[in-house]
Structures are given as C-alpha cells and as structure tokens.
Enzyme design. Structure first.
Site, PDB file in Angstrom:
ATOM      1  N   GLU A  80      21.542  43.325   4.563  1.00 53.74           N
ATOM      2  CA  GLU A  80      22.653  43.030   3.657  1.00 53.74           C
ATOM      3  C   GLU A  80      22.209  42.225   2.436  1.00 53.74           C
ATOM      4  OE1 GLU A  80      25.439  41.248   6.343  1.00 53.74           O
ATOM      5  OE2 GLU A  80      26.291  43.182   6.948  1.00 53.74           O
ATOM      6  N   TRP A 107      29.156  47.042  14.656  1.00 56.60           N
ATOM      7  CA  TRP A 107      28.186  48.037  15.139  1.00 56.60           C
ATOM      8  C   TRP A 107      27.241  47.410  16.161  1.00 56.60           C
ATOM      9  CZ3 TRP A 107      22.725  48.686  13.278  1.00 56.60           C
ATOM     10  CH2 TRP A 107      22.253  47.554  12.603  1.00 56.60           C
ATOM     11  N   ASP A 108      27.255  46.085  16.236  1.00 59.32           N
ATOM     12  CA  ASP A 108      26.431  45.355  17.202  1.00 59.32           C
ATOM     13  C   ASP A 108      26.588  45.938  18.607  1.00 59.32           C
ATOM     14  OD1 ASP A 108      27.002  43.855  14.893  1.00 59.32           O
ATOM     15  OD2 ASP A 108      26.675  41.948  15.900  1.00 59.32           O
ATOM     16  N   LYS A 154      16.858  40.779   5.178  1.00 58.96           N
ATOM     17  CA  LYS A 154      17.626  39.915   6.083  1.00 58.96           C
ATOM     18  C   LYS A 154      17.338  40.253   7.544  1.00 58.96           C
ATOM     19  CE  LYS A 154      22.406  38.722   7.238  1.00 58.96           C
ATOM     20  NZ  LYS A 154      23.802  39.172   7.176  1.00 58.96           N
ATOM     21  N   GLN A 155      17.296  41.548   7.840  1.00 58.28           N
ATOM     22  CA  GLN A 155      17.150  41.970   9.238  1.00 58.28           C
ATOM     23  C   GLN A 155      16.525  43.362   9.264  1.00 58.28           C
ATOM     24  OE1 GLN A 155      21.631  42.144   9.031  1.00 58.28           O
ATOM     25  NE2 GLN A 155      21.303  43.220  10.955  1.00 58.28           N
TER      26      GLN A 155
END
Ligand code: BGC
Length: 768
Positions: free
Chosen positions: A489, A358-359, A601-602
């Site tokens: 994640e 998906w980046d 995480k992000q």
C-alpha cells in the site's frame, strides 16, 4: 510503555509488576474470547487511570455515515464498525467506604496471568487503600467455549489489616461508548432493564442496525469459602443496573463474589426471547458453579490444543510466542457460525472496525484447515458465498456488468466499508484472494463439492470482473490492468502490478478449469450454475483471450518481474541503509515521500510467489527474494511471515528465522508500537504458517499429495506440530538430528518427505 515486560513462560502470559504505563497494552495482550464474543482484559473494579474499555460480540456492528472531504462516486455510504458492547465484568468495590482503584492505592505483589492451556485470565495483588486498609485480591475469569454466550468471574478479597465492611456492587452497564468514535452519540438504545434477586439484565438495541442484545448477570457470595446470602440494594439508572451487597469481615477473612454473565443477541433469538435466554444462561451457570464451569473450559481448551499445539524446545520465548498466536486465533474464530469472520484485531480492539479483510483468505484459512475439521474453513468460504450478491452490487456501483463481482476490501455484511479511493477502488487484488481461498481449501481437503455447490458461482463472478477490469493495450499488444494498488500500500494508482495481473490471469484459468470439471463430472449442477449465472461458452473464450495475453512487467537485465510498470525508475536504496531514526517510515515520513520511495510495505511480488510457488523455479524464487527482500520494510504485520516461508523454501534458514522472530512476538514485544490498540490477529495465522509451511516445509501439491521438507532453526532444540489432513491426524517432530512422523489415525497415509515417497502406517512412527 515498557517493552518486554511479559515474563517468558511456556503456557502463560505473565505480568508481575503493576505499571500504569502498561495497562492498555496488557488489556490487549491478556484479552479473552470464545469465537462468538470477546473482551479486552479490563479490570473488574473501577480504574481511574488510562484504560481502553472493550467488550465485543461477533456480528454486532454499527454503520456510520462515511464522511470524507471530497466525495467520490462509488464510495460506500457507510462504514460498519464493531461496537463496544455492554460491560458485564464490572464490580465496584468499597473497603469501608473507600473505593478500590488501582490508580489511587499502593499496589504490591501484582500478578496477572493469561493461562492459554486452560483458557482463563487471573489477577492477584495486595492493595493498600488511601484509608490505610490493606487487602489481598485474587480474581479469575473466563469466557466459556462450551456455552458460548456465558462468562464467569470469581473475585476474592482478604482483609489483611482491618475488620469492617466490604461492599460489592456488581453491575451491567450499557452506557458505553467506542474508543475511536469521533461523534458523541451512543450506539445503544436501552429498551428494558429487568431487576431480580441476585440476577437481572438489560435489553438494548443498536441504533440503525437494530441488533438486539440482552446482557444478564447473576451473582453469588461466599465468606471464607462458605456460601452466604447477602441482602441486596438495587439501583437502576438510565443505562446501568447495579446491585449493592455489604459483607462484614474480620481481619483475615476472605469475602468472595461470583459473577456470571451472558450476552444473547437477535442474531440467534427472537427479540422477545432474549431476556429469558440470557437470564436462563446465568441461572444455569450459577447452578453449575464457577469450578464446574472452569473444568469444562479446561477440557474444551484441551481439545483445541490437541490438534493445534506447536511445541518448541530450547526457546521459551518462541514457545510462548507461537502458543499466544494459536490461542488468540482460537479465541477469535472457532468456525461454528458462517456469519462470523476474523477481524484483523479480533476481539482485542476496535481498529479495522472488526471487519473482514482479504487476510482471511490469504492468511487464516490454512491455519483453520489444518488444525480443525474441514467444516471450519468451509464456513469461512460460505461467509463470502453468502455475500456474493452484495459483491455483484458493489461491482455494479463501479460500472461493471453481467454479474461481475468485486468483493469489498473491508466488510461486515458484504458491503464495502472502506473509503479511501486508492484502496476501495484500486486494491482489487483482494478479489483474487477470494478464489485463491477456494483453491487452497479444495486442494487441501479435496472437497470439490464445495466448488460444485457454491464456489463456482463466486469463481465465475470474479473471472467476469477480471475480464472487464483488464483492457487491451495496442502499444503493448497485451492486456493490462491499470490504476491499482497492490498489497504494497506504499504505492497507489500503479499500472500492471505483477501480483494483481498474475492473480487475474490465474483466476480466469482456474475458473475455466473448474467449469470443465463440473461440466464433465456434475452435469446437473453445471446446468444449474450455467442457467443461474447466464454463462455462455463464448464468454469464457473472451476471458481466456485476456488471461492468455496478460502483460507482466519484466526486466531482462535483472531477470525479475517488476512490482509494477516503472518500478526501476525509483532510487533503489536498501532498507538497511535507512537510519533507524527514520523507521517505521509510515510514522516518520510524509505520504508523498513514501509513495516516491522504493520501500515496500509488505510482500507484493513475493506474495504472488508464495501463493504460486510451484509455478516458479528455485532460481527464480531466489532472484526475486534477493531483489525485493532488501527493499521491504515489513510495516504490515502480514509481511514477515511470507518472507520467512519463502526464505526457508530457498534454504536460507537464518533469514527465515530472523523474519519468524518478527512475526511470532510481534505483539508480545510490541514491534510496531501499537499493541495498546489491540493484537494483530490475522497475521498470527501467518506465524503458524511460518512454522508449519516454512520450517516444516508442508505443502499440498496439485496432485493432492502431502509433502514435508522439515528444517530447524539453529536456535531451537526441536519443534513439533500436528495437522489434520483430510481427517488423518499427523504429528511432525523435528530436532537438530532427527525427523519423526506419527500417524494418530486409523488409516495409513502416503506422503513425500524431502522429495521421497514415505508410507506412514496407522498409529506408527516413521523416523527419517
Ligand atoms: C495491510 C492490508 C491488510 C490490513 C488488515 C493493512 O495494513 O496493508 O494488507 O489487509 O492491514 O490487516
């Protein structure tokens, strides 16, 4: 590995000491590519020390059987991985019978340079071999942007303290393996080896996928810059073709070899034409010669930089960082082939299997849209359009019906290649990114035709997915989405991830909006799509029932949306209270501990607020930033850029700059201790966004207007960038005291700067 060994320089990466500890890291950092193929910066001559050999061809992969302890229905049967392709750079070198190997000789005056302005890699050094013979070597190589199947090397050796014989043995080796494969088999079968005079090739095919590739080489020689011919000895082994040439030198002489190479593949040729095409490529390259090819290369890069460069004054490391990101993105993808995409490691390593994530939609499309013409980003969208059938099959496999599509988390050819259940089955937010990519593209380019001709089918299939994936909760009297993994994640199998629910709702609303627009303005196309997808009006009402009644976890007291149900049950201890020895937590903690922790995480909730910033007030953005940023560990390279952009938009420039530094030199300073595995290519597009959308404040509002709100970090004197906005090339310059815009195109453009309307006439500066 030693960190910070790359010498700061505006246009080049430079390494000026040979240290075997840094070889693998440098092999990643100094990688070269041309969008169609690329390779790690392995040495041409033999190297017996630790090295990670890699040369990759876009679109050539191998499907390995999925092996997991507990099989779960719905797992993909195989996962595709990018293949290490035949080695074409190799040249064994002997100086009077002793092999040149930097691992065994005394090396001095070592210098390696990746010239990003001109697109070439060079290396020079003095080596004293075990025999005592001393040589000075200068090599340069590049992979041509212009003739994108071709690469070229020049390799000069000066005899410093001896007279004798230099032996060059250039070769093509198809007996290569992948670094991270856990099986002993070779992936390439050798079909034919063609030997000729100074040129030859190997035709090989990948097992299972049967991609055919011909790898050709042609060589030429010079002594003290004068062309010479040398007699050739040929050695054909199972998987390798080697030619050997000996040249006598006197002390002070320089012997040179020029090696031209080419990959041709069955993606572009009939199998029976592959060898002839590859041999003709190297013959043409040899005729043109190294200098002429290099001049074309320099011109090609000049063109790329003319719309892609970002200039930063007053901070050489920042300048080097941003150019490195832009350079690598262009080496990875140039947008000429809709079958190719952007792997998180590009052509610099094997991790992530070279597959598409998906980046691309979430991070990369804005870079390609603004630095190239619209076709490039469109090709990225076409890649997904062409895989729609597979995405529908993928959803069917999981039990969805009626043409609902679930795009894979990881893919090469449209099939899912990821086999961790919490990601394969649960990280479904990626489906929303597919639609967001289309929306972003249409908004930026105003090419609504793309929706009409292609995108609408994707949008419908994804709306169908969200409609089916949500379920009505009696208890909540709302629709909920259960059992998901959000972008963070470090949480799995959660209910009502804010980001996922938000995207699901938005995807449905956007689908209905597009359907209405197509119905009114393109009635024939509407009929075509409706009959192809068998869509009835009643179905869309059902979708809207879900989107109108979507549930979002919210805490009244804190006045924030929660990342997922129950997030506040966690012990909320800010990251800054974690001892340094505990970081990165993904290397220091058990997975169980990570899952129970509050650490993110992000960007997750903040990813949603970044995508849909205009749907939230500044106060809301600030509140959510203040709640989530202190809990975010940024252990994905995709994270700091989003936080940087949001921080800039809520006027927190020091924070924006702090996060920018993490993203801009992530690989050059090896923040995540893993650069030896390859570079983080997709997050590099996020770094670009941090400058253009973050500091530059560029936005394109839904009414189609371009807008800027430029700010500058205190640490910089000035910065400037160029964007291609619907064919108008605009240069933005911001210093500590001024802000200037220049319109390089023939038409004027209206835009907003700091919320005021500004007219930018053709070929004129506007200073604010
Ligand atoms: C991130 C994903 C990303 C993948 C590839 C993972 O570490 O969590 O969001 O798609 O890397 O870049």
């Amino acid at each position: 590995m030693n960190k910070n060994y790359i010498i700061p320089n505006e246009w080049s990466l430079i390494e000026d000491v040979f240290d075997d500890e840094n070889v693998k890291a440098s092999e990643s950092l100094f990688s070269i590519g041309n969008g169609a193929m690329g390779q790690r910066a392995n040495f041409e001559e033999n190297y017996s020390g630790a090295t990670f050999q890699g040369s990759y061809i876009g679109g050539i992969y191998y499907p390995d059987k999925t092996r997991v302890g507990w099989w779960k229905n719905g797992y993909p049967e195989y996962f595709a991985k990018v293949l290490n392709a035949p080695n074409w750079i190799g040249i064994h070198i002997k100086i009077n019978e002793t092999e040149l190997d930097l691992n065994t000789c005394k090396v001095s005056n070592f210098k390696r340079e990746l010239n990003m302005k001109e697109g070439w890699l060079s290396r020079s050094f003095v080596a004293q071999l075990t025999s005592g013979d001393k040589i000075e070597v200068h090599t340069k190589r590049f992979i041509s942007i212009d003739s994108n199947e071709t690469g070229a090397i020049e390799y000069h050796i000066k005899a410093l303290n001896f007279s004798g014989e230099i032996t060059f043995s250039p070769y093509v080796d198809a007996g290569i393996v992948n670094e991270d494969s856990n099986y002993d088999e070779y992936f390439w079968e050798i079909l034919e080896i063609i030997e000729g005079e100074n040129s030859g090739c190997i035709l090989s095919k990948t097992l299972k996928t049967e991609f055919h590739v011909s790898t050709a080489m042609q060589v030429a020689f010079a002594l003290n810059s004068k062309e010479i011919t040398l007699s050739q000895q040929t050695k054909v082994e199972d998987k390798k073709l080697t030619y050997t040439y000996k040249v006598s030198v006197n002390e002070g002489d320089t012997a040179s070899i020029y090696k031209y190479a080419s990959y041709t593949s069955s993606l572009n040729y009939k199998i029976e034409d592959l060898n002839a095409a590859a041999l003709s490529n190297v013959e043409n390259a040899n005729k043109l010669g190294f200098e002429a090819l290099l001049n074309t290369q320099i011109k090609s890069w000049e063109k790329i930089w003319s719309t892609a460069d970002i200039v930063i004054e007053g901070d050489v490391k920042a300048q080097q960082g941003i150019r490195f990101n832009i350079f690598q993105l262009n080496q990875t993808y140039l947008g000429t082939d809709a079958r190719l995409n952007i792997g998180p490691k590009g052509f610099t390593g094997e991790k992530y299997g070279g597959s598409t994530y998906w980046d691309t939609e979430a991070y990369c499309i804005p870079f390609y849209m603004a630095t190239k013409d619209a076709n490039v980003a469109k090709n990225l969208l076409m890649y997904r359009y062409n895989q729609l059938g597979k995405a529908i099959e993928n959803a069917e496999k999981l039990g969805f019906t009626n043409g609902a599509a679930l795009y894979p988390m990881v893919t090469m050819n449209g099939e899912e290649c990821h086999n961790e259940w919490e990601i394969t089955f649960e990280e479904i937010h990626r489906n929303g990114a597919m639609v967001y990519g289309i929306y972003n593209y249409v908004n930026y380019t105003q090419d609504f035709e793309y929706v009409v001709k292609n995108g609408l089918e994707v949008i419908i299939a994804i709306a169908r997915f969200w409609h089916q994936r949500a379920n009505f909760s009696e208890a909540k009297d709302k629709y909920v989405i259960l059992g998901v993994t959000g972008p963070n994640e470090y949480e799995n199998n959660v209910n009502n991830n804010f980001y996922t629910n938000y995207l699901a709702k938005w995807c449905i609303e956007y689908a209905v909006e597009c359907l209405n627009k197509v119905k009114h303005n393109y009635p024939e196309d509407f009929e075509r799509v409706i009959s192809k997808t068998n869509l009835k009006a009643q179905e869309t009402y059902k979708w809207l029932e879900v989107s109108d009644n979507m549930y979002f976890p919210f805490d009244e007291e804190k006045n924030v949306y929660l990342q997922q149900d129950g997030f506040l049950d966690k012990e909320l201890i800010p990251v800054k209270k974690l001892d340094k020895s505990q970081r990165p937590i993904n290397q220091k903690w058990s997975w169980d501990r990570i899952l129970r922790s509050c650490y993110i995480k992000q960007a997750d909730v903040l990813q949603g607020m970044f995508f849909f910033e205009d749907k939230f007030s500044k106060d809301e953005l600030k509140r959510h930033f203040d709640f989530y940023e202190p809990l975010t560990v940024h252990e994905s390279s995709l994270s700091p850029c989003v936080h940087s952009i949001l921080a800039a938009s809520i006027d927190r420039m020091p924070k924006a700059y702090e996060q920018y530094l993490r993203t801009a030199r992530l690989d050059l300073d090896d923040y995540n201790h893993e650069v030896h595995e390859g570079c983080h290519i997709t997050s590099m597009a996020g770094t670009w966004m941090s400058v253009v959308q973050g500091f530059g404040g560029m936005r394109v509002y839904e009414d189609g207007m371009l807008s800027f709100n430029p700010q500058i970090p205190q640490e910089w004197k000035s910065y400037s960038f160029t964007i291609n906005f619907r064919g108008t090339i605009i240069k933005v310059f911001k210093s500590q005291t001024t802000c200037k815009f220049f319109n390089e195109s023939g038409n004027q453009i209206k835009m907003f700067v700091n919320d005021k309307e500004v007219l930018l006439p053709s070929k004129e500066f506007v200073k604010l």
